[in-house]
Design a protein around this motif. Structure first.
Motif, PDB file in Angstrom:
ATOM      1  N   TYR A  95      38.490  42.440  36.467  1.00 49.81           N
ATOM      2  CA  TYR A  95      37.882  41.107  36.492  1.00 49.81           C
ATOM      3  C   TYR A  95      36.469  41.217  37.039  1.00 49.81           C
ATOM      4  O   TYR A  95      36.110  42.210  37.675  1.00 49.81           O
ATOM      5  N   SER A  96      35.668  40.203  36.772  1.00 53.27           N
ATOM      6  CA  SER A  96      34.299  40.176  37.249  1.00 53.27           C
ATOM      7  C   SER A  96      34.257  39.440  38.577  1.00 53.27           C
ATOM      8  O   SER A  96      34.750  38.325  38.678  1.00 53.27           O
ATOM      9  N   ARG A  97      33.659  40.061  39.582  1.00 51.44           N
ATOM     10  CA  ARG A  97      33.592  39.418  40.895  1.00 51.44           C
ATOM     11  C   ARG A  97      32.454  38.400  40.899  1.00 51.44           C
ATOM     12  O   ARG A  97      31.388  38.642  41.467  1.00 51.44           O
ATOM     13  N   SER A  98      32.712  37.301  40.228  1.00 50.38           N
ATOM     14  CA  SER A  98      31.673  36.301  40.049  1.00 50.38           C
ATOM     15  C   SER A  98      32.332  34.955  39.831  1.00 50.38           C
ATOM     16  O   SER A  98      33.333  34.863  39.136  1.00 50.38           O
ATOM     17  N   LEU A  99      31.757  33.924  40.445  1.00 46.33           N
ATOM     18  CA  LEU A  99      32.321  32.580  40.255  1.00 46.33           C
ATOM     19  C   LEU A  99      32.186  32.140  38.801  1.00 46.33           C
ATOM     20  O   LEU A  99      33.162  31.790  38.147  1.00 46.33           O
ATOM     21  N   GLN A 100      30.931  32.230  38.293  1.00 40.03           N
ATOM     22  CA  GLN A 100      30.685  31.763  36.938  1.00 40.03           C
ATOM     23  C   GLN A 100      31.302  32.662  35.874  1.00 40.03           C
ATOM     24  O   GLN A 100      31.858  32.197  34.894  1.00 40.03           O
ATOM     25  N   LYS A 101      31.180  33.972  36.095  1.00 44.20           N
ATOM     26  CA  LYS A 101      31.609  34.907  35.061  1.00 44.20           C
ATOM     27  C   LYS A 101      33.027  35.429  35.296  1.00 44.20           C
ATOM     28  O   LYS A 101      33.610  36.047  34.427  1.00 44.20           O
ATOM     29  N   GLY A 102      33.563  35.209  36.490  1.00 48.78           N
ATOM     30  CA  GLY A 102      34.897  35.702  36.800  1.00 48.78           C
ATOM     31  C   GLY A 102      35.913  34.574  36.871  1.00 48.78           C
ATOM     32  O   GLY A 102      36.674  34.335  35.935  1.00 48.78           O
ATOM     33  N   CYS A 103      35.898  33.845  37.979  1.00 49.29           N
ATOM     34  CA  CYS A 103      36.874  32.769  38.221  1.00 49.29           C
ATOM     35  C   CYS A 103      37.014  31.840  37.027  1.00 49.29           C
ATOM     36  O   CYS A 103      38.114  31.554  36.559  1.00 49.29           O
ATOM     37  N   MET A 104      35.850  31.365  36.546  1.00 52.69           N
ATOM     38  CA  MET A 104      35.887  30.303  35.553  1.00 52.69           C
ATOM     39  C   MET A 104      36.235  30.818  34.152  1.00 52.69           C
ATOM     40  O   MET A 104      36.324  30.031  33.214  1.00 52.69           O
ATOM     41  N   LYS A 105      36.421  32.127  34.023  1.00 59.30           N
ATOM     42  CA  LYS A 105      36.885  32.647  32.732  1.00 59.30           C
ATOM     43  C   LYS A 105      38.368  32.305  32.543  1.00 59.30           C
ATOM     44  O   LYS A 105      38.811  32.007  31.427  1.00 59.30           O
ATOM     45  N   CYS A 106      39.152  32.352  33.619  1.00 55.47           N
ATOM     46  CA  CYS A 106      40.564  31.960  33.535  1.00 55.47           C
ATOM     47  C   CYS A 106      40.731  30.478  33.850  1.00 55.47           C
ATOM     48  O   CYS A 106      41.338  29.733  33.096  1.00 55.47           O
TER      49      CYS A 106
END
Lengths: 282, 126
Positions: free
Chosen positions: B83-94
């Motif tokens: 996973y990407s350790r990023s709010l925009q690019k990580g969390c919000m992907k799922c």
């Protein structure tokens, strides 16, 4: 009672004297007379090249060589670089100088190189667009000015980065930067029009955040792109023209070092001692 | 005290009325929010319990690690998914919806995190 206080003061006074004198006396004993002050003297140590010249740079220091001649040949190139950078980083365009936010921009020769003589310089030079951005100085005055350490020098590659979460908008860094590379968000970059779209950010890049009102921003040498193995956006926009060459200044075998070695380059305001990492081939 | 007979009962009634919402709702948590979980993802970057209480700590650690210390930008879940350790690019992907995930609890807990002052939420919430 009085007598006791008098005794106490005597002892306290003597102890203070002894405390002040003891280290000096001990130093004399340990190092011998005449050596006691050697540690605070100005003796040049041979390890540092006799104390003359600049400190030898260590670690990675990314920099860019900008070939101004290429930008003069292709008038569109500067615009392409600016658009590439500003669209990737969600830099708003307010359409006025007062609110302007700029990460990379063009400057006239006489404004970019104020330390150089402009007397009898060829007219063509004055019409050249000098593209410029944050100089990612080796000795950055903005970093010293920042009271919250929101801006700092990257340990990895020497870029001057910002943590926008920490910026309190005091603008000390803007006063400290001699290159005008920092812009303040006087207004919210996320103002919306009637349709709910951003008014001032034409193309939103959903991979990168915007900023908010009250923070300073500037070029980050594309830290987010370097991390995934891409070149900085402006360098990439120049493509094969080699109008911009990016690399590690401290690596003698890098492309940028070769270019620097083969060309006469100048820097912006070198006399200030900031050691900028942008070099210009005029 | 003049008119003590009126003032003291009056005060008791006043305090009773003003604290009415507290004792009336005592022991009742209200409508517990149900943030919408992603349909096709099995696990988050940490255990659900931990994420529920400490997701903000995780976000701050990611930020400091990546911005300050040149840390890695990707991580692996317990079962090895990257996973990407990023709010925009990580969390919000799922968690594809800010309104249906983030906002539900934040509104219930009356907290206003400033993440979205700068970070861009997925399209729906803009």
């Amino acid at each position: 009672m009085n007598n006791k206080r008098r005794e106490f003061l005597k002892i306290a006074g003597l102890s203070a004297l002894a405390g002040l004198g003891a280290p000096a006396a001990v130093n004399m004993l340990v190092r011998g007379p005449g050596m006691a002050h050697a540690s605070s003297g100005h003796g040049a140590s041979s390890e540092h090249g006799g104390g003359h010249g600049e400190e030898k740079p260590a670690g990675v220091q990314h920099g860019i060589v900008i070939d101004v001649r290429k930008f003069a040949e292709d008038k569109e190139l500067a615009r392409k670089c600016i658009d590439a950078c500003h669209s990737i980083h969600n830099v708003p365009d307010y359409g006025n100088k007062k609110d302007e936010i700029k990460w990379i921009w063009t400057e006239g020769y006489e404004h970019a190189f104020t330390e150089h003589s402009h007397y009898k310089r060829n007219a063509a030079l004055h019409e050249m667009p000098i593209i410029t951005m944050c100089n990612h100085c080796a000795n950055p005055p903005c970093v010293r000015a920042c009271p919250t350490k929101a801006t700092f020098k990257s340990k990895e590659n020497g870029a001057i980065l910002m943590d926008f979460h920490r910026c309190i908008g005091c603008r000390f860094c803007m006063a400290a930067c001699p290159y005008g590379a920092r812009s303040f968000n006087w207004r919210s970059p996320r103002e919306k029009d009637a349709n709910g779209n951003f008014k001032y950010i034409k193309q939103v890049n959903s991979e990168f955040p915007t900023r908010m009102r009250g923070v300073v921003e500037k070029c980050n040498l594309c830290a987010e792109r370097l991390a995934v193995g891409l070149l900085p956006a402006c360098v990439e926009a120049c493509g094969d023209t080699k109008a911009m060459v990016f690399g590690d200044l401290n690596d003698p075998n890098s492309e940028i070092s070769t270019v620097l070695n083969e060309n006469f380059t100048i820097q912006r305001k070198p006399a200030l001692g900031t050691q900028p990492s942008l070099f210009y081939i005029i | 005290m003049y008119d003590g007979g009126k003032i003291i009962p009056g005060l008791i009634v006043f305090v009773g009325l003003i604290t009415f919402p507290i004792w009336y709702n005592a022991g009742n948590a209200g409508d517990v929010p149900k943030p919408e979980k992603p349909a096709d993802a099995k696990e988050c970057v940490e255990a659900t319990e931990f994420m529920r209480t400490s997701h903000m700590v995780v976000l701050n650690q990611w930020r400091d690690d990546i911005v300050r210390d040149g840390g890695t930008r990707s991580g692996k879940t317990a079962s090895g998914d990257e996973y990407s350790r990023s709010l925009q690019k990580g969390c919000m992907k799922c968690h594809v919806s800010k309104q249906k995930f983030c906002d539900r609890c934040h509104e219930y807990a009356a907290v206003k995190p400033y993440c979205w002052d700068c970070h861009l939420p997925p399209q729906e919430a803009m």
